[in-house]
Design an enzyme around this catalytic site. Structure first.
Site, PDB file in Angstrom:
ATOM      1  N   HIS A 110       0.815  -1.230   0.000  1.00 20.84           N
ATOM      2  CA  HIS A 110       0.000   0.000   0.000  1.00 20.84           C
ATOM      3  C   HIS A 110       0.843   1.272   0.000  1.00 20.84           C
ATOM      4  O   HIS A 110       0.516   2.256   0.660  1.00 20.84           O
ATOM      5  CB  HIS A 110      -0.961   0.003   1.186  1.00 20.84           C
ATOM      6  CG  HIS A 110      -2.085  -0.977   1.066  1.00 20.84           C
ATOM      7  ND1 HIS A 110      -2.533  -1.467  -0.144  1.00 20.84           N
ATOM      8  CD2 HIS A 110      -2.873  -1.569   2.014  1.00 20.84           C
ATOM      9  CE1 HIS A 110      -3.543  -2.295   0.060  1.00 20.84           C
ATOM     10  NE2 HIS A 110      -3.770  -2.379   1.352  1.00 20.84           N
ATOM     11  N   HIS A 184      -9.898   2.305   0.657  1.00 21.74           N
ATOM     12  CA  HIS A 184      -9.849   1.117   1.517  1.00 21.74           C
ATOM     13  C   HIS A 184     -10.975   1.122   2.563  1.00 21.74           C
ATOM     14  O   HIS A 184     -10.767   0.743   3.712  1.00 21.74           O
ATOM     15  CB  HIS A 184      -8.490   1.058   2.211  1.00 21.74           C
ATOM     16  CG  HIS A 184      -8.002  -0.332   2.488  1.00 21.74           C
ATOM     17  ND1 HIS A 184      -8.736  -1.248   3.204  1.00 21.74           N
ATOM     18  CD2 HIS A 184      -6.860  -0.962   2.128  1.00 21.74           C
ATOM     19  CE1 HIS A 184      -8.046  -2.374   3.305  1.00 21.74           C
ATOM     20  NE2 HIS A 184      -6.908  -2.234   2.647  1.00 21.74           N
ATOM     21  N   GLU A 314     -11.825  -3.252  -3.107  1.00 14.98           N
ATOM     22  CA  GLU A 314     -10.731  -2.360  -3.490  1.00 14.98           C
ATOM     23  C   GLU A 314     -10.469  -2.514  -4.987  1.00 14.98           C
ATOM     24  O   GLU A 314      -9.979  -3.545  -5.435  1.00 14.98           O
ATOM     25  CB  GLU A 314      -9.474  -2.689  -2.694  1.00 14.98           C
ATOM     26  CG  GLU A 314      -9.637  -2.549  -1.189  1.00 14.98           C
ATOM     27  CD  GLU A 314      -8.482  -3.173  -0.435  1.00 14.98           C
ATOM     28  OE1 GLU A 314      -7.316  -2.832  -0.743  1.00 14.98           O
ATOM     29  OE2 GLU A 314      -8.740  -4.019   0.440  1.00 14.98           O
TER      30      GLU A 314
END
Length: 348
Positions: A110, A184, A314
């Site tokens: 991420h 998210h 996502e």
């Protein structure tokens, strides 16, 4: 349609704002410029009762608690510069190897240690006729977390009276660089009266990406037709959990023109009748059912989060895309503009 701006706290001697977007049907979305983070979404259910359906916190301080930092669930954050895992925290581009920050074992996850979800974004209200909209902007510096090039990034959140929350991403780099942005948010359509295992999930894909033991995608494409995780006709999440003896962390992939929205998922809570439909221009969507979320996490009012108490849809480019030959648009060229749109549509 109105937007309310309030103070959410202070960070690094800067005031952090909270923006509340609302529509005529009782839908309310709260977004802070810390991490361009959705802190809560409220949606009615069939009898009209309005409840919070997302994981998050009502104070800035809660995003810095030890329990939250130790678990790192990224509640509601805008994730970048490249979401999901990049194997061995490295990739090669234009004949050069780039070493990234390692924050998931030996992998980059991420965006790294301080990804976009931990940045303070500039925020402005967008003038729209029939919707509420907020624009967040950020400059990501060259070699931040190891990624090449300066990138100007923007995210626009728009809520309309069709109960659609549209998220539009753009990014323009001055060097070739991997870019893959997502949101998210964790949803629980029951309003957290129970976990998400009574939700029925449809994902309109017959294939997904294989992952290795570290969670990084290998590039191998698996056919899910006839398997427990074939969700095209809809299945109760808890039933599939039992069949797989595990939760979902599945990267479903979609065919079609990447400039057009695709209907990728429809998830319904059988008790409240709330429904979430997901539309995206992206080639991939991670369905994650929160199997790693800590049971120690809760909203300030006592609303419990934890394992299987929130799911994520996502939408993004292929995970580990810079290391997968043929992965679609994992790298954005210098001067080109990365564009991505996802719509979360609420029904009841």
């Amino acid at each position: 349609m109105k937007i309310l701006k309030t103070n959410f706290g202070q960070l690094k001697d800067q005031d952090i704002a909270l923006f509340t977007l609302s529509n005529a049907n009782g839908v309310e979305v709260k977004i802070t410029n810390y991490g361009a983070t959705i802190t809560s979404i409220k949606v009615p259910k069939a009898n009209g009762t309005i409840e919070t359906i997302t994981c998050g916190f009502d104070t800035l301080e809660s995003y810095f608690s030890e329990a939250y930092k130790n678990n790192s669930p990224y509640f509601g954050g805008t994730v970048g510069r490249y979401c999901s895992q990049i194997k061995n925290a490295e990739f090669s581009l234009n004949g050069k190897t780039f070493q990234l920050a390692k924050n998931a074992g030996d992998n980059n996850l991420h965006g790294g240690v301080e990804g976009f979800d931990k940045k303070i974004w500039e925020a402005s209200i967008v003038d729209t006729k029939d919707a509420s909209a907020i624009k967040m902007t950020l400059l990501s510096q060259d070699l931040e977390e190891g990624f090449p090039g300066n990138v100007k990034v923007s995210v626009i959140f728009t809520l309309n009276n069709n109960n659609e929350l549209t998220i539009q991403y753009e990014g323009t780099p001055d060097q070739d660089t991997p870019l893959s942005l997502t949101n998210h948010t964790y949803f629980n359509l029951s309003g957290f009266s129970e976990n998400i295992e009574n939700h029925t999930a449809k994902v309109f894909s017959d294939k997904r990406l294989a992952t290795d033991e570290t969670g990084a995608a290998t590039g191998e494409i698996l056919n899910v037709e006839g398997e427990a995780d074939d969700l095209r006709d809809g299945k109760v999440i808890g039933d599939v959990h039992k069949q797989m003896n595990d939760g979902f962390e599945h990267f479903y992939i979609f065919d079609g023109d990447d400039s057009k929205l695709k209907h990728t998922a429809s998830i319904t809570d059988r008790n409240t009748k709330r429904r979430l439909d997901v539309y995206t221009t992206e080639p991939c969507m991670l369905l994650y059912t929160g199997k790693y979320t800590s049971d120690d996490l809760q909203r300030e009012n006592g609303q419990k989060f934890g394992k299987y108490r929130g799911f994520c849809c996502e939408t993004h480019r292929y995970p580990n895309g810079p290391n997968i030959e043929g992965a679609p648009k994992s790298v954005t060229k210098a001067g080109d503009t990365f564009k991505s749109t996802t719509i979360f549509k609420f029904g009841w």
